[in-house]
Design a protein around this motif. Structure first.
Motif, PDB file in Angstrom:
ATOM      1  N   SER A 131     -28.708  10.668 -19.946  1.00  0.00           N
ATOM      2  CA  SER A 131     -28.656  10.229 -18.554  1.00  0.00           C
ATOM      3  C   SER A 131     -29.244   8.821 -18.401  1.00  0.00           C
ATOM      4  CB  SER A 131     -29.428  11.250 -17.707  1.00  0.00           C
ATOM      5  OG  SER A 131     -29.811  10.708 -16.489  1.00  0.00           O
ATOM      6  N   GLU A 132     -30.281   8.528 -19.163  1.00  0.00           N
ATOM      7  CA  GLU A 132     -30.926   7.204 -19.052  1.00  0.00           C
ATOM      8  C   GLU A 132     -30.052   6.103 -19.643  1.00  0.00           C
ATOM      9  OE1 GLU A 132     -32.871   4.874 -17.286  1.00  0.00           O
ATOM     10  OE2 GLU A 132     -33.531   6.926 -16.958  1.00  0.00           O
ATOM     11  N   ILE A 133     -29.233   6.437 -20.624  1.00  0.00           N
ATOM     12  CA  ILE A 133     -28.276   5.454 -21.158  1.00  0.00           C
ATOM     13  C   ILE A 133     -27.256   5.093 -20.071  1.00  0.00           C
ATOM     14  CG2 ILE A 133     -26.419   5.120 -22.857  1.00  0.00           C
ATOM     15  CD1 ILE A 133     -28.135   6.894 -24.775  1.00  0.00           C
ATOM     16  N   ASP A 134     -26.821   6.109 -19.318  1.00  0.00           N
ATOM     17  CA  ASP A 134     -25.905   5.832 -18.196  1.00  0.00           C
ATOM     18  C   ASP A 134     -26.572   4.920 -17.164  1.00  0.00           C
ATOM     19  OD1 ASP A 134     -23.835   7.306 -19.227  1.00  0.00           O
ATOM     20  OD2 ASP A 134     -24.388   9.159 -18.179  1.00  0.00           O
ATOM     21  N   GLU A 135     -27.859   5.144 -16.927  1.00  0.00           N
ATOM     22  CA  GLU A 135     -28.571   4.299 -15.947  1.00  0.00           C
ATOM     23  C   GLU A 135     -28.641   2.853 -16.428  1.00  0.00           C
ATOM     24  OE1 GLU A 135     -29.603   5.024 -13.003  1.00  0.00           O
ATOM     25  OE2 GLU A 135     -29.533   7.213 -12.953  1.00  0.00           O
ATOM     26  N   ALA A 136     -28.809   2.661 -17.725  1.00  0.00           N
ATOM     27  CA  ALA A 136     -28.852   1.291 -18.265  1.00  0.00           C
ATOM     28  C   ALA A 136     -27.508   0.596 -18.064  1.00  0.00           C
ATOM     29  CB  ALA A 136     -29.219   1.325 -19.749  1.00  0.00           C
ATOM     30  N   CYS A 149     -32.202   4.501 -30.701  1.00  0.00           N
ATOM     31  CA  CYS A 149     -32.566   3.708 -29.521  1.00  0.00           C
ATOM     32  C   CYS A 149     -31.305   3.109 -28.917  1.00  0.00           C
ATOM     33  CB  CYS A 149     -33.557   2.609 -29.886  1.00  0.00           C
ATOM     34  SG  CYS A 149     -32.963   1.474 -31.158  1.00  0.00           S
ATOM     35  N   SER A 150     -31.455   2.427 -27.787  1.00  0.00           N
ATOM     36  CA  SER A 150     -30.344   1.711 -27.161  1.00  0.00           C
ATOM     37  C   SER A 150     -30.684   0.239 -27.094  1.00  0.00           C
ATOM     38  CB  SER A 150     -30.103   2.227 -25.737  1.00  0.00           C
ATOM     39  OG  SER A 150     -29.662   3.562 -25.770  1.00  0.00           O
ATOM     40  N   LYS A 151     -29.663  -0.582 -27.249  1.00  0.00           N
ATOM     41  CA  LYS A 151     -29.879  -2.029 -27.198  1.00  0.00           C
ATOM     42  C   LYS A 151     -29.611  -2.530 -25.780  1.00  0.00           C
ATOM     43  CE  LYS A 151     -28.894  -6.237 -29.752  1.00  0.00           C
ATOM     44  NZ  LYS A 151     -28.302  -6.785 -30.980  1.00  0.00           N
ATOM     45  N   LEU A 152     -30.527  -3.353 -25.293  1.00  0.00           N
ATOM     46  CA  LEU A 152     -30.404  -3.934 -23.953  1.00  0.00           C
ATOM     47  C   LEU A 152     -30.313  -5.452 -24.079  1.00  0.00           C
ATOM     48  CD1 LEU A 152     -33.328  -2.001 -22.152  1.00  0.00           C
ATOM     49  CD2 LEU A 152     -30.951  -1.261 -22.424  1.00  0.00           C
ATOM     50  N   ALA A 153     -29.768  -6.083 -23.062  1.00  0.00           N
ATOM     51  CA  ALA A 153     -29.746  -7.550 -23.033  1.00  0.00           C
ATOM     52  C   ALA A 153     -29.692  -8.008 -21.588  1.00  0.00           C
ATOM     53  CB  ALA A 153     -28.545  -8.087 -23.812  1.00  0.00           C
ATOM     54  N   GLY A 154     -30.306  -9.157 -21.322  1.00  0.00           N
ATOM     55  CA  GLY A 154     -30.262  -9.703 -19.968  1.00  0.00           C
ATOM     56  C   GLY A 154     -31.476 -10.574 -19.710  1.00  0.00           C
ATOM     57  N   ASP A 155     -31.561 -11.058 -18.476  1.00  0.00           N
ATOM     58  CA  ASP A 155     -32.724 -11.834 -18.084  1.00  0.00           C
ATOM     59  C   ASP A 155     -33.988 -10.955 -18.139  1.00  0.00           C
ATOM     60  OD1 ASP A 155     -33.754 -14.393 -16.557  1.00  0.00           O
ATOM     61  OD2 ASP A 155     -34.631 -12.649 -15.556  1.00  0.00           O
ATOM     62  N   ALA A 156     -35.101 -11.566 -18.496  1.00  0.00           N
ATOM     63  CA  ALA A 156     -36.345 -10.798 -18.679  1.00  0.00           C
ATOM     64  C   ALA A 156     -36.682  -9.935 -17.463  1.00  0.00           C
ATOM     65  CB  ALA A 156     -37.500 -11.756 -18.973  1.00  0.00           C
ATOM     66  N   HIS A 157     -36.520 -10.475 -16.273  1.00  0.00           N
ATOM     67  CA  HIS A 157     -36.889  -9.691 -15.080  1.00  0.00           C
ATOM     68  C   HIS A 157     -35.985  -8.477 -14.915  1.00  0.00           C
ATOM     69  CE1 HIS A 157     -38.560  -8.683 -11.255  1.00  0.00           C
ATOM     70  NE2 HIS A 157     -37.396  -8.799 -10.668  1.00  0.00           N
ATOM     71  N   ARG A 158     -34.715  -8.697 -15.176  1.00  0.00           N
ATOM     72  CA  ARG A 158     -33.764  -7.596 -15.048  1.00  0.00           C
ATOM     73  C   ARG A 158     -34.076  -6.486 -16.061  1.00  0.00           C
ATOM     74  NH1 ARG A 158     -27.638  -8.710 -13.343  1.00  0.00           N
ATOM     75  NH2 ARG A 158     -27.133  -6.573 -12.752  1.00  0.00           N
ATOM     76  N   VAL A 159     -34.371  -6.884 -17.292  1.00  0.00           N
ATOM     77  CA  VAL A 159     -34.660  -5.885 -18.333  1.00  0.00           C
ATOM     78  C   VAL A 159     -35.974  -5.156 -18.031  1.00  0.00           C
ATOM     79  CG1 VAL A 159     -35.211  -5.574 -20.787  1.00  0.00           C
ATOM     80  CG2 VAL A 159     -33.303  -7.050 -20.114  1.00  0.00           C
ATOM     81  N   PHE A 160     -37.021  -5.906 -17.660  1.00  0.00           N
ATOM     82  CA  PHE A 160     -38.301  -5.252 -17.361  1.00  0.00           C
ATOM     83  C   PHE A 160     -38.189  -4.310 -16.163  1.00  0.00           C
ATOM     84  CE2 PHE A 160     -40.506  -8.127 -20.252  1.00  0.00           C
ATOM     85  CZ  PHE A 160     -41.533  -7.318 -20.707  1.00  0.00           C
ATOM     86  N   SER A 161     -37.409  -4.714 -15.164  1.00  0.00           N
ATOM     87  CA  SER A 161     -37.277  -3.849 -13.986  1.00  0.00           C
ATOM     88  C   SER A 161     -36.514  -2.584 -14.330  1.00  0.00           C
ATOM     89  CB  SER A 161     -36.593  -4.612 -12.853  1.00  0.00           C
ATOM     90  OG  SER A 161     -37.391  -5.706 -12.468  1.00  0.00           O
ATOM     91  N   TYR A 162     -35.498  -2.721 -15.196  1.00  0.00           N
ATOM     92  CA  TYR A 162     -34.810  -1.526 -15.651  1.00  0.00           C
ATOM     93  C   TYR A 162     -35.784  -0.603 -16.393  1.00  0.00           C
ATOM     94  CZ  TYR A 162     -32.544   1.763 -18.603  1.00  0.00           C
ATOM     95  OH  TYR A 162     -32.249   2.941 -19.235  1.00  0.00           O
ATOM     96  N   LEU A 163     -36.595  -1.182 -17.261  1.00  0.00           N
ATOM     97  CA  LEU A 163     -37.535  -0.372 -18.046  1.00  0.00           C
ATOM     98  C   LEU A 163     -38.521   0.351 -17.126  1.00  0.00           C
ATOM     99  CD1 LEU A 163     -38.220  -2.903 -20.956  1.00  0.00           C
ATOM    100  CD2 LEU A 163     -36.960  -0.739 -21.133  1.00  0.00           C
ATOM    101  N   GLU A 164     -38.981  -0.342 -16.099  1.00  0.00           N
ATOM    102  CA  GLU A 164     -39.896   0.296 -15.140  1.00  0.00           C
ATOM    103  C   GLU A 164     -39.223   1.487 -14.458  1.00  0.00           C
ATOM    104  OE1 GLU A 164     -41.407  -2.354 -12.108  1.00  0.00           O
ATOM    105  OE2 GLU A 164     -42.057  -0.649 -10.879  1.00  0.00           O
ATOM    106  N   ASN A 165     -37.970   1.288 -14.045  1.00  0.00           N
ATOM    107  CA  ASN A 165     -37.246   2.383 -13.403  1.00  0.00           C
ATOM    108  C   ASN A 165     -36.993   3.538 -14.371  1.00  0.00           C
ATOM    109  OD1 ASN A 165     -37.114   1.096 -10.930  1.00  0.00           O
ATOM    110  ND2 ASN A 165     -35.126   0.163 -11.315  1.00  0.00           N
ATOM    111  N   ALA A 166     -36.661   3.209 -15.617  1.00  0.00           N
ATOM    112  CA  ALA A 166     -36.416   4.256 -16.628  1.00  0.00           C
ATOM    113  C   ALA A 166     -37.676   5.085 -16.847  1.00  0.00           C
ATOM    114  CB  ALA A 166     -35.960   3.614 -17.940  1.00  0.00           C
ATOM    115  N   PHE A 167     -38.817   4.396 -16.888  1.00  0.00           N
ATOM    116  CA  PHE A 167     -40.090   5.086 -17.108  1.00  0.00           C
ATOM    117  C   PHE A 167     -40.428   5.974 -15.897  1.00  0.00           C
ATOM    118  CE2 PHE A 167     -44.872   4.813 -17.607  1.00  0.00           C
ATOM    119  CZ  PHE A 167     -44.925   5.504 -18.803  1.00  0.00           C
ATOM    120  N   ASP A 168     -40.161   5.471 -14.705  1.00  0.00           N
ATOM    121  CA  ASP A 168     -40.372   6.275 -13.485  1.00  0.00           C
ATOM    122  C   ASP A 168     -39.489   7.518 -13.494  1.00  0.00           C
ATOM    123  OD1 ASP A 168     -42.258   4.578 -12.439  1.00  0.00           O
ATOM    124  OD2 ASP A 168     -40.909   3.573 -11.048  1.00  0.00           O
ATOM    125  N   ARG A 169     -38.214   7.315 -13.811  1.00  0.00           N
ATOM    126  CA  ARG A 169     -37.290   8.467 -13.830  1.00  0.00           C
ATOM    127  C   ARG A 169     -37.711   9.473 -14.900  1.00  0.00           C
ATOM    128  NH1 ARG A 169     -33.197   4.327 -12.635  1.00  0.00           N
ATOM    129  NH2 ARG A 169     -33.182   3.818 -14.853  1.00  0.00           N
TER     130      ARG A 169
END
Lengths: 193, 193
Positions: A131-136, A149-169
């Motif tokens: 489910s978290e891969i779908d969220e990414a 693991c899953s590979k992510l890419a993007g601007d630092a703020h976008r990636v960190f904010s995704y990680l924060e949301n993933a951790f919350d979920r």
């Protein structure tokens, strides 16, 4: 609730000490995070919305040096072996970050990363990971599958904010959630592409 | 069974590329390990007794450069999302390594490390983790507790052999076992002590 992370910075330069010390300077004197360091990593304790923003600042500062730099971080929440720490409770629920919110918030630092969500003691853990891969993908930061693991890419703020949301979920679904993250900037491997 | 790891080397020198390429050269042409790399890490697939010895050689070679170097590795066995790979089955049971076996096998590289055993989908996971900390003490490589991981110290061969045994024990107890490891050599933080 006990929420925190162990993180390390690896600047690939012979002059790595000032890059590390300069980047973590922003953590000094903060009263909203507790911290301790040894020769391997720095431990931060605090609510997730403070933790992730602080780490984003540290990483962006290190990347601004222009050298190839990697941050490795292991986040944990709800470990039954740790004490309850009132300072870790979120001050306010972190809102889900939508695509529109990225406008004007980019840090100008392209990040390549991999992350793994590791829900512990939960027999339904594979469903949470899928489910978290779908969220990414929905968040626009998913780059590719990798083993373990899953590979992510993007601007630092976008990636960190995704990680924060993933951790919350993850924390909503599983009492004890671990998340491992590796972020890289200024890699010559990417420049060669 | 699917057994492998994602690992990265971080040599803290401006001339980091030759240190990395030199250290992983020993992996070239091997038929007992499958590998693939991207800008973040190298993936190795194979039986644990081959995997850990190969990584020990890579780390010791990188540390021989004399620069501060860190290896980060995530090991996994039995992930239900991965295919069965006959090449991963141990060719022979790795023997438990006893203290006597260390004589004459030291690599001359002092390692500071942290590691975390993460048994997934197993409600008894905390007992396995606590038991593994006791094993690290018995093996003479336990250095200190840390949040979310344990700190190890010792000669590279002794630490890698302990990690191999820990991973084997984890796999006996839990079908899907993840282990995260960070190893450091030549750190100026340690030289200052």
């Amino acid at each position: 609730m006990f929420i925190g992370c162990q993180f390390s910075l690896y600047p690939m330069t012979s002059d790595f000490v000032p890059v590390i010390l300069g980047a973590i300077k922003s953590l000094e004197g903060r009263t909203d995070l507790r911290k301790s360091s040894d020769d391997l990593s720095t431990f931060l304790l605090g609510p997730p919305e403070v933790l992730f923003r602080a780490l984003e600042d540290v990483f962006v500062d290190a990347a601004a040096s222009g050298v190839h730099v990697v941050m490795n971080a292991t986040f944990s929440r709800g470990c039954p072996g740790e004490p309850d720490e009132p300072c870790c409770y979120p001050q306010q629920k972190s809102p889900s970050v939508t695509a529109a919110e990225w406008d004007g918030k980019v840090r100008g630092v392209d990040v390549s990363a991999h992350f793994a969500l590791l829900p512990l003691g939960d027999t339904g853990y594979m469903n949470h990971i899928v489910s978290e891969i779908d969220e990414a993908k929905k968040a626009g930061v998913y780059a590719a599958p990798k083993h373990f693991c899953s590979k992510l890419a993007g601007d630092a703020h976008r990636v960190f904010s995704y990680l924060e949301n993933a951790f919350d979920r993850g924390g909503v679904k599983t009492a004890h959630t671990v998340m491992t993250v590796t972020l890289s900037a200024n890699s010559p491997s990417n420049a060669a592409k």
